[in-house]
Design an enzyme around this catalytic site. Structure first.
Site, PDB file in Angstrom:
ATOM      1  N   ILE A 578       0.713  -1.416   0.312  1.00 56.15           N
ATOM      2  CA  ILE A 578      -0.057  -0.083  -0.361  1.00 56.15           C
ATOM      3  C   ILE A 578       0.617   0.993  -0.055  1.00 56.15           C
ATOM      4  CG2 ILE A 578      -1.816  -1.323   1.093  1.00 56.15           C
ATOM      5  CD1 ILE A 578      -1.306   0.062   2.900  1.00 56.15           C
ATOM      6  N   GLY A 579       1.907   0.901   0.599  1.00 51.75           N
ATOM      7  CA  GLY A 579       2.987   2.289   0.258  1.00 51.75           C
ATOM      8  C   GLY A 579       4.071   1.859   0.118  1.00 51.75           C
ATOM      9  N   ALA A 580       5.449   2.894   0.048  1.00 53.98           N
ATOM     10  CA  ALA A 580       6.984   2.677   0.837  1.00 53.98           C
ATOM     11  C   ALA A 580       7.150   3.724   1.620  1.00 53.98           C
ATOM     12  CB  ALA A 580       7.332   3.063  -1.211  1.00 53.98           C
ATOM     13  N   GLY A 581       7.983   3.017   2.193  1.00 58.47           N
ATOM     14  CA  GLY A 581       8.548   3.917   3.818  1.00 58.47           C
ATOM     15  C   GLY A 581       9.774   3.741   3.056  1.00 58.47           C
ATOM     16  N   GLU A 582      11.126   4.712   3.647  1.00 55.95           N
ATOM     17  CA  GLU A 582      12.358   4.945   3.630  1.00 55.95           C
ATOM     18  C   GLU A 582      12.740   3.459   3.946  1.00 55.95           C
ATOM     19  OE1 GLU A 582      13.929   6.765   6.882  1.00 55.95           O
ATOM     20  OE2 GLU A 582      15.854   7.251   5.528  1.00 55.95           O
ATOM     21  N   PHE A 583      12.585   2.768   4.570  1.00 55.22           N
ATOM     22  CA  PHE A 583      13.172   0.927   4.928  1.00 55.22           C
ATOM     23  C   PHE A 583      13.197  -0.231   4.006  1.00 55.22           C
ATOM     24  CE2 PHE A 583      13.461   3.386   8.624  1.00 55.22           C
ATOM     25  CZ  PHE A 583      14.957   3.787   9.073  1.00 55.22           C
ATOM     26  N   GLY A 584      11.670   0.372   3.414  1.00 56.50           N
ATOM     27  CA  GLY A 584      10.990  -1.173   2.867  1.00 56.50           C
ATOM     28  C   GLY A 584       9.417  -0.574   2.476  1.00 56.50           C
ATOM     29  N   GLU A 585       8.797  -1.710   1.652  1.00 56.30           N
ATOM     30  CA  GLU A 585       7.584  -1.423   1.179  1.00 56.30           C
ATOM     31  C   GLU A 585       6.364  -0.698   2.924  1.00 56.30           C
ATOM     32  OE1 GLU A 585       9.080  -4.085  -0.369  1.00 56.30           O
ATOM     33  OE2 GLU A 585       8.644  -2.811  -1.727  1.00 56.30           O
ATOM     34  N   ASP A 697       6.622  16.027  14.376  1.00 57.81           N
ATOM     35  CA  ASP A 697       6.739  15.974  13.262  1.00 57.81           C
ATOM     36  C   ASP A 697       4.795  15.561  12.713  1.00 57.81           C
ATOM     37  OD1 ASP A 697       7.021  16.562  10.145  1.00 57.81           O
ATOM     38  OD2 ASP A 697       7.946  14.114  10.368  1.00 57.81           O
TER      39      ASP A 697
END
Ligand code: ADE
Length: 928
Positions: A578-585, A697
């Site tokens: 459902i998305g891509a993070g900094e570390f992986g899917e 943040d």
């Protein structure tokens, strides 16, 4: 058979040098049998003997009339004998070796020309076994001159090879087999592999095997092992050179295997001799502490001198001292140290379970692998922390800043710099005349307070005490202050924040603002009436959990397992990315919880090929999230760390992130629904701030929304979240900060706090009320910083009730202590939800507008909201003055050619503010 002797004759060669020969030449007589015998020849070590003969022989054809009698060969014989003397010559005892023929014979002519045709023939004899032997030459009628006989044997001579010596070696008689010879290492060398050579039949050394190497303290120079010079050493046998002594060591003698450490320097048991000698480290420096209700965090800087080693660790020793510092005892086992008191690798430790009313002295020593070898006492860095504030008042002089008929504003200073942080102050007060009847108390986190609800012209007694993480201090002296006469302020002007709000309320005349102002003045200062003595409990806020920074754990894996459940990956079913993070899917899927139904989850994965730091950063978020348990904080289900891929599993939020959700549903919700979302976010943030966690943040993109429109705060991980956030930009101080969401003090000097989170919350409110509009639109980060500095604040989004915009403005106060606390925000939003009529008022009353910078032309105004591209549209449609635009509706804006809905909104929202500013300006007599 005639037996004639061979004659010893000396001739001259072609160079006229004398040659001694034995000659025989009886070619005309038949049946010759003339013998010449050698002396006894010592065999020495020979097994096989070689006989080399040089001779001349006359060609029979060149002699007339000798055809029947002349021969062209002679015979070689030998006889072994142990006796060197007295052997009578008996031809029968001799064994024939060979018949020797000449390769070249000479003629009369050659003789005349004095040409000697010398023949050389070699014959092997052997094996020979006796001590010696005789050779004999038999002439049977030839004309021979025997010029020389050389008798020799072959050997492999003494040699050096690979730092080993090999002796003279006689080859085997059997020329096809070799003699294996073991070498002996030269002096100061030792065998590495047994050195060997093979001696061949011809006396050649063949096939070198194995070798010797120079022993410790010796190096090879030209095939010998030479002692290392003073100042050098060789710690290992081998083909290496002597090395210079490592730093802080020396050698005095030749052939040193090791260098000795200088005084004060040592070598640990496992230190290699090649390593420099090292010394114990100097003590740690700059010990500081940080304390909250439950834990004491000690931190220090590494020693200035690590002693030259890398195995630096720290030990923390605790002594508990009574009031008088002399009587100290070791703390015993009552304290808990996280991760442990001894052998710390990081320069920090967390101390838990300390008691109040004690002086703790923590001695921190640095230690390395040679600390135990030094006889000097180990220097330590010590810090004494008093957890006992009882008996001491932390509050100094209390002064009245101003008083009205019902209120008194007080401020004070701390008596002396407190060793523990003051968490809050409690102000106790009562009517001077009626102490015995009742007293009231209120609390504040800053050293000032406005006490309200007092009687006019009445004397009150005040005393104040401070609460530190370990309890309350004693009360200050009592101070007497009176309220003013009806209708008057006294001592005005000090506490600007409060005064400002009150004056604004008085002048502005807006009921809403009065509500808001009084709301924030009164909330948080609980007024309690006690009928007995004050509560001086020493356990502050029992039961409030505080957030523990996972970075205080030396081993990040330990932190994860402290706060997060390990999930067996077979219980997880990944369904979709459902998305891509900094570390992986980031995936969605299902989690089977034993004994329960399957639940939908979001799964963050750590992609392969990560380094340790990435794994730690990735799991830090889980260590933080796992400490929280609140309906408005994203819930951590657990982690997978024991198999690949590493995963963080959290509850699934069907509607994804709040900013995109609102953009997708622009204008779809009622104000109450939006306030409900904001209330949820504020409630989550209140929980976080109570835990002592600062988010840093907070933004709509970091809020997730579930199918019931419940909003939950997500994206934890401190510095990491900022690295991860595409909105975060580098500031001049090098930090990465989401400028538009961040309070000015956090941008300027990284002062992040729950108050800076409150600023961000105000921005989130604006994002929500404008359905995901970008704060400050397309203004550059630099312009945002400058305009905030100049006092500009975001205007109310279109359709945003005044009360909500006022709350935003409250969150955006420059002075951070004046911003509302999350608890105040939650209560205020609760009130709005309970009493939605407050939300009906839209911005139109001049009293509700802050003083924004004024614009003098349409162009300036459009520039400021980054809508300059529509200048011509306004002018072409006849809108040439600011006054003229204030009556425009969204439909008018659309009709002049602003087609994008976002731009229409932005312009209309700004027109609302503009309208109020112009009204204010007109009231003040300005013409714009
Ligand atoms: N994206 C990131 N985290 C999520 C979650 N928990 N639910 C849905 N979408 C997400």
């Amino acid at each position: 058979v005639t037996v004639k002797p061979w004659d010893a004759i000396t001739e001259m060669d072609e160079h006229n040098r004398p040659i001694h020969t034995f000659q025989v030449c009886h070619v005309m007589e038949p049946n010759q049998n003339n013998w010449l015998r050698s002396n006894w020849i010592f065999r020495e070590a020979a097994q096989k003997v070689y006989v080399e003969m040089r001779f001349t022989l006359r060609d029979c054809n060149s002699i007339p009339w000798v055809s029947g009698t002349c021969k062209e060969t002679f015979n070689l014989f030998y006889m072994e004998s142990d006796e060197a003397h007295g052997m009578k010559f008996k031809p029968a005892q001799y064994t024939k070796i060979d018949t020797i023929a000449a390769d070249e014979s000479f003629t009369q002519m050659d003789l005349g020309d004095r040409i000697l045709k010398l023949n050389t023939e070699v014959r092997e004899v052997g094996p020979v076994n006796k001590k010696g032997f005789y050779l004999a030459f038999q002439d049977i009628g030839a004309c021979i001159a025997l010029v020389s006989v050389r008798v020799y044997y072959k050997k492999c001579p003494f040699t050096f090879r690979n730092l080993a010596t090999f002796p003279d070696t006689i080859p085997r008689v059997d020329s096809s087999s070799l003699v294996e010879v073991r070498g002996a290492c030269v002096k100061n060398a030792e065998e590495r592999d047994p050195p060997k050579l093979y001696c061949g039949a011809d006396g050649d050394w063949l096939v070198p095997l194995g070798r010797c190497v120079c022993s410790m303290g010796y190096e090879e120079v030209d095939g010998s092992c030479i002692a290392c010079r003073p100042g050098f050493y060789k710690a290992f046998a081998g083909n290496i050179k002597c090395s210079k002594c490592p730093p802080h060591s020396y050698s005095y003698d030749d052939g040193s295997q090791l260098c000795y450490c200088e005084k004060g320097y040592f070598r640990a048991e496992k230190d290699p001799p090649t390593m420099a000698c090292t010394r114990p480290p100097s003590p740690p420096r700059n010990v500081v502490f940080n304390i909250n209700e439950t834990s004491l965090f000690l931190e220090w800087s590494p020693p200035s001198d690590t002693g030259g080693r890398k195995d630096l660790t720290y030990n923390v020793l605790c002594k508990k001292c009574g009031a008088d510092q002399q009587q100290c005892e070791l703390c015993g086992g009552e304290l808990r140290f996280v991760p442990r008191p001894q052998g710390l690798i990081n320069a920090s430790v967390t101390v838990l379970d300390f008691t109040a009313h004690a002086n703790y002295t923590f001695e921190i020593e640095s230690q390395n692998g040679v600390s135990d070898m030094s006889s000097f006492p180990r220097p330590v860095a010590a810090i004494t922390i008093s957890t006992d504030q009882g008996g001491v008042s932390l509050v100094g002089m209390v002064q009245k800043d101003w008083a009205s008929q019902n209120s008194i504003a007080l401020s004070w200073q701390d008596a002396e710099p407190p060793s523990l942080p003051v968490l809050e102050y409690e102000i106790k007060y009562y009517e001077k005349e009626h102490e015995e009847l009742s007293y009231s108390s209120t609390r504040t986190k800053v050293p000032s307070v406005i006490v309200t609800g007092l009687k006019p012209s009445t004397a009150y007694m005040f005393h104040i005490r401070a609460r530190t993480p370990t309890g309350f201090s004693s009360y200050s002296h009592k101070f007497e202050f009176s309220t003013g006469d009806e209708g008057k302020f006294s001592n005005m002007a000090v506490d600007q924040g409060h005064v400002l709000v009150i004056i604004t309320a008085a002048v502005g005349g807006s009921t809403l603002l009065v509500i808001l102002t009084l709301f924030f003045l009164i909330t948080g200062r609980t007024k309690c009436i006690f009928s007995g003595s004050s509560d001086s409990s020493t356990v502050p806020f029992p039961g409030i959990k505080t957030y523990i920074d996972p970075d205080t754990y030396e081993d990040p894996t330990q932190a994860v397992h402290e706060f997060a459940k390990e999930i067996d990956p077979c219980r997880i079913r990944i369904e979709r990315v459902i998305g891509a993070g900094e570390f992986g899917e980031v995936c969605s899927g299902r989690l089977r919880i034993p004994g329960k139904r399957e639940i939908p989850v979001a799964i963050k994965t750590l992609k392969g090929g990560y380094v340790d730091r990435q794994r730690r950063d990735f799991l830090r978020e889980a260590s933080i999230m796992g400490q929280f348990d609140h309906p408005n904080i994203i819930r951590l289900e657990g982690v997978v760390t024991k198999s690949r891929p590493v995963m963080i599993v959290v509850e699934y939020m069907e509607n994804g992130s709040l900013d995109s959700f609102l953009r997708k549903h622009d204008g779809h919700f009622t104000v109450i629904q939006l306030v409900g979302m904001l209330r949820g976010i504020a409630s989550g943030m209140k929980y976080l701030s109570d835990m002592g966690y600062v988010h840093r943040d907070l933004a709509a993109r970091n809020i997730l929304v579930n199918s019931n429109l419940v909003c939950k705060v997500s994206d934890f991980g401190l510095s990491r979240v900022l690295e991860d956030d595409p909105e975060a930009a580098y500031t001049t101080t090098g930090g990465k900060i989401p400028i538009r969401w961040t309070a000015p003090e956090a941008i300027a000097y990284r002062k992040f706090s729950s108050a800076s989170d409150a600023w961000s919350y105000g921005i989130v409110m604006w994002e929500v009320m404008s359905y995901g509009e970008r704060p400050y639109w397309e203004m550059s980060n630099q312009d945002v910083i400058l305009s905030i500095e100049e006092g500009y604040r975001l205007p109310a989004p279109m359709g945003c009730p005044v009360a909500l915009h006022q709350l935003m403005l409250h969150c955006w106060q420059k002075e951070r202590n004046h911003r509302p606390k999350f608890t105040d925000i939650v209560s205020f939003l609760d009130k709005l939800i309970r009493n939605p009529s407050i939300l009906i008022t839209l911005p139109e009353s001049p009293g509700d507008v802050p003083d924004y910078p004024m614009f003098i032309s349409i162009g300036d105004w459009l520039d400021s909201i980054k809508m300059s591209q529509y200048k011509n549209n306004f002018v072409a449609a006849g809108f040439t003055t600011l006054d003229s635009v204030t009556s425009m509706t969204i439909e008018d804006v659309r009709q002049i050619g602003v087609t994008l809905i976002g731009h229409q909104r932005r312009i209309v929202s700004s027109i609302q503010t503009l309208r109020l500013q112009l009204l204010q300006a007109h009231e003040k007599g300005f013409h714009v």
